[in-house]
Enzyme design. Structure first.
Site, PDB file in Angstrom:
ATOM      1  N   GLY A  71       0.711   7.251  -1.791  1.00 34.88           N
ATOM      2  CA  GLY A  71       2.120   7.283  -1.408  1.00 34.88           C
ATOM      3  C   GLY A  71       3.010   7.845  -2.511  1.00 34.88           C
ATOM      4  CB  THR A  72       3.041   7.361  -6.184  1.00 36.92           C
ATOM      5  OG1 THR A  72       3.063   5.939  -6.037  1.00 36.92           O
ATOM      6  CG2 THR A  72       3.892   7.774  -7.356  1.00 36.92           C
ATOM      7  CG  ASN A 152       7.871  -2.152  -1.178  1.00 34.01           C
ATOM      8  OD1 ASN A 152       8.939  -1.566  -0.988  1.00 34.01           O
ATOM      9  ND2 ASN A 152       7.448  -2.465  -2.368  1.00 34.01           N
ATOM     10  CD  GLN A 180       4.174  -1.998   2.429  1.00 38.02           C
ATOM     11  OE1 GLN A 180       3.526  -2.688   3.211  1.00 38.02           O
ATOM     12  NE2 GLN A 180       3.902  -1.955   1.139  1.00 38.02           N
ATOM     13  CB  SER A 200      -0.687   4.591   0.612  1.00 37.65           C
ATOM     14  OG  SER A 200      -1.525   4.252  -0.454  1.00 37.65           O
ATOM     15  CG  HIS A 202      -3.814   0.965  -1.602  1.00 36.05           C
ATOM     16  ND1 HIS A 202      -3.175  -0.140  -2.113  1.00 36.05           N
ATOM     17  CD2 HIS A 202      -3.028   2.019  -1.911  1.00 36.05           C
ATOM     18  CE1 HIS A 202      -2.053   0.240  -2.725  1.00 36.05           C
ATOM     19  NE2 HIS A 202      -1.936   1.550  -2.601  1.00 36.05           N
ATOM     20  CB  THR A 238     -12.763  18.854  -6.317  1.00 29.74           C
ATOM     21  OG1 THR A 238     -13.037  20.065  -7.017  1.00 29.74           O
ATOM     22  CG2 THR A 238     -13.929  18.491  -5.410  1.00 29.74           C
ATOM     23  CB  CYS A 328       4.698  -0.508  -9.081  1.00 35.04           C
ATOM     24  SG  CYS A 328       3.864   0.137  -7.653  1.00 35.04           S
TER      25      CYS A 328
HETATM   26  N1  PLP Z   1       5.952   3.180  -1.137  1.00 33.95           N
HETATM   27  C1  PLP Z   1       5.820   1.901  -0.769  1.00 33.95           C
HETATM   28  C2  PLP Z   1       6.800   1.337   0.202  1.00 33.95           C
HETATM   29  C3  PLP Z   1       4.795   1.115  -1.267  1.00 33.95           C
HETATM   30  O1  PLP Z   1       4.688  -0.166  -0.883  1.00 33.95           O
HETATM   31  C4  PLP Z   1       3.869   1.699  -2.159  1.00 33.95           C
HETATM   32  C5  PLP Z   1       2.765   0.899  -2.716  1.00 33.95           C
HETATM   33  O2  PLP Z   1       2.949   0.007  -3.494  1.00 33.95           O
HETATM   34  C6  PLP Z   1       4.042   3.046  -2.520  1.00 33.95           C
HETATM   35  C7  PLP Z   1       5.088   3.752  -1.987  1.00 33.95           C
HETATM   36  C8  PLP Z   1       3.108   3.721  -3.462  1.00 33.95           C
HETATM   37  O3  PLP Z   1       1.895   4.008  -2.819  1.00 33.95           O
HETATM   38  P1  PLP Z   1       0.574   4.300  -3.670  1.00 33.95           P
HETATM   39  O4  PLP Z   1       0.147   3.003  -4.253  1.00 33.95           O
HETATM   40  O5  PLP Z   1      -0.411   4.820  -2.672  1.00 33.95           O
HETATM   41  O6  PLP Z   1       0.930   5.331  -4.682  1.00 33.95           O
END
Ligand code: PLP
Length: 375
Positions: A71-72, A152, A180, A200, A202, A238, A328
Site C-alpha cells: 500500500g505504501t 485504519n 483496509q 495490500s 497482508h 523482478t 507503523c
Molecule cells: N494505508 C492504510 C490505510 C494502511 O492500513 C496501511 C497498512 O498499515 C498502509 C496504507 C500501508 O500498507 P503496506 O503495509 O502494504 O505498505
C-alpha cells in the site's frame, strides 16, 4: 496462555491455502518471469493469471492492475505521479490519512511542488463533503484529492462515488487509499469514479510485501522506478512472483466468503462494543461505529488513569494484541494522529481492536474481563 490477536487492521495471518498456492513458486517454479524459456514463461503466466483474477474481482481491466510492494508504494506512486505527470499543483487530503499518504503529501509540500489543504472533519470523524467542494471550487490550480476509503484506526468509511463525483465536477484527480477495504469489501471499479486505488495483501490473509495499484485506463503516468520493462514498463524490478500469486489467491478466498465473513466479524465488533459498555464505565467509541464504518475495527477510548496509561503494555503481558494507533507508529509512543484530529481529549486512552474471521466471542469475553481489571 494462548495469544489473542485483535490487531487485524495492522496485519493478518497467512491463510494456509494461500501458502499452498504460493509454495510451488517458492520452490520448483522459480523461473524469472522475464526469461523466454519455459521456466520463465510459466512464471509469467502465473503473474498474468493473478492479474486477471484480481481485475475480475475488482471489476477492472487487467491492464489497470499493477503489482507493487504494498500500500505504501502504491500511494506514493499515485500521489507523486499525479503531481509530476497529471499537472496537479494542489492536494486536498485529510488529517486522518495513513502516513503513506500524509508523509508523501508533506514531502511534496516541503519541496515546494504543491500547496495542500486538509478537508474539514465532521464531529463523527467523517469528511465534510461541502468543505471538500468549497476547497476544490476555490483552487486556481488543478487538484489531487487523496482520501482513504476506510480509516485504519477508527474504521470510518468514505463514499467513493460521492467524492468521485465531486472530483469530476472540478476536474480533480481522485486517489483513494483502499488498503483496509480491498479484500474486505466488494469493488466495482468500472462504475466507480476514481483514478487510483491501492491494496495490500497482508490485510486479508495474504503475504506481506505485495500490493496493487489500480490506475484507471484513461490515466497516463510515467514510471517512478526505472530499470527493466516489468509491469508494462511501469515498475521495474523482478516481480515478487510468489507474493503476486498469494495476493490473487487471498483475494479470491476473501471474495468467495465475503458476506458470511463480514456478518460474522461485524457481530464480533458489536458484541465487544456492548460488552465494553456494560462492564467498563466511562468508555466511549471513536468514529461512526454504528454507521458508515468498517465492520472489523472498534476504537475505544478509556478514561485515563495510572492503570489505563499502561494498558497496551498490560494487554501485551496478558498475551492480547491490540494497538494504540497505526502499526507503523505504535512503537513511537506519540499517540495517534487520527485520535488527536477527531477528539483531542488528553484524559483518554484510545485502543484499537480489529477482528478477523477466526476470532471468537469467547476471546472477547476474556479480553473485556482483562480490560475491566486494568481500568
Ligand atoms: N494505508 C492504510 C490505510 C494502511 O492500513 C496501511 C497498512 O498499515 C498502509 C496504507 C500501508 O500498507 P503496506 O503495509 O502494504 O505498505
Amino acid at each position: 496462555m494462548t495469544r489473542i490477536y485483535f490487531d487485524n487492521a495492522a496485519t493478518t495471518s497467512l491463510d494456509p491455502v494461500v501458502l499452498d498456492a504460493m509454495m510451488p513458486y517458492l520452490t520448483e517454479k522459480f523461473g524469472n518471469p522475464s526469461s523466454i524459456y519455459s521456466y520463465g514463461r510459466e512464471s509469467r503466466l502465473a503473474i498474468e493469471n493473478a492479474r486477471k483474477t484480481v481485475a475480475k474481482i475488482l471489476h477492472a481491466h487487467p491492464a489497470e492492475i499493477f503489482f507493487t510492494s504494498g500500500g505504501t508504494e502504491s500511494s506514493n506512486t499515485a500521489i507523486c505521479a499525479s503531481v509530476r505527470d497529471l499537472g496537479c499543483k494542489h492536494i486536498v487530503t485529510s488529517a486522518l490519512e495513513h502516513h503513506a499518504t500524509l508523509h508523501t503529501v508533506e514531502n511534496l509540500f516541503h519541496n515546494g511542488e504543491v500547496t495542500a489543504s486538509n478537508v474539514r472533519l465532521l464531529p463523527d470523524g467523517h469528511i465534510d463533503i461541502e468543505d471538500l467542494e468549497r476547497l476544490l471550487a476555490g483552487s486556481a490550480d488543478k487538484c489531487l484529492v487523496t482520501l482513504m476509503h476506510a480509516n485504519n484506526e477508527i474504521g470510518n468509511m468514505l463514499d467513493l462515488n460521492v467524492v468521485g463525483e465531486v472530483c469530476k465536477k472540478y476536474s480533480a484527480v481522485f486517489h483513494s487509499d483502499t488498503v483496509q477495504t480491498v479484500g474486505h469489501y466488494p469493488f466495482d471499479l468500472k462504475n466507480t469514479p476514481v483514478h487510483f486505488i491501492t491494496g495490500s495483501s497482508h490485510k486479508f490473509h495474504g503475504p506481506k510485501g505485495v500490493g496493487i495499484l489500480y490506475i484507471n485506463e484513461n490515466v497516463k503516468i510515467k514510471p517512478l522506478v526505472h530499470g527493466g520493462s516489468q509491469e508494462r514498463n511501469m515498475r521495474a524490478g523482478t516481480e515478487n512472483l510468489y507474493g503476486i500469486v498469494g495476493f490473487a489467491k487471498a483475494l479470491e478466498i476473501a471474495t468467495a466468503n465475503y458476506e458470511t465473513d463480514r456478518d460474522y466479524i461485524h457481530s464480533l465488533k458489536l458484541y465487544m462494543a456492548s460488552q465494553i459498555q456494560k462492564n467498563i464505565p466511562g468508555t466511549f467509541f471513536n468514529g461512526d461505529i454504528y454507521g458508515k464504518s468498517l465492520y472489523a475495527v472498534l476504537n475505544v477510548s478509556f478514561p485515563k488513569t495510572e492503570k489505563s496509561e499502561m494498558m497496551l503494555f498490560n494487554l501485551d503481558i496478558n498475551h492480547i494484541c491490540a494497538s494504540g494507533g497505526s502499526a507503523c507508529t505504535s512503537g513511537a509512543d506519540q499517540g495517534s494522529h487520527v485520535i488527536r484530529a477527531i477528539n483531542n481529549n488528553p484524559n483518554e486512552v484510545a485502543v484499537r481492536f480489529s477482528f478477523n474471521k477466526h476470532n471468537t466471542k469467547n476471546e472477547i469475553d476474556k479480553v473485556v474481563g482483562r480490560l475491566a481489571d486494568m481500568i
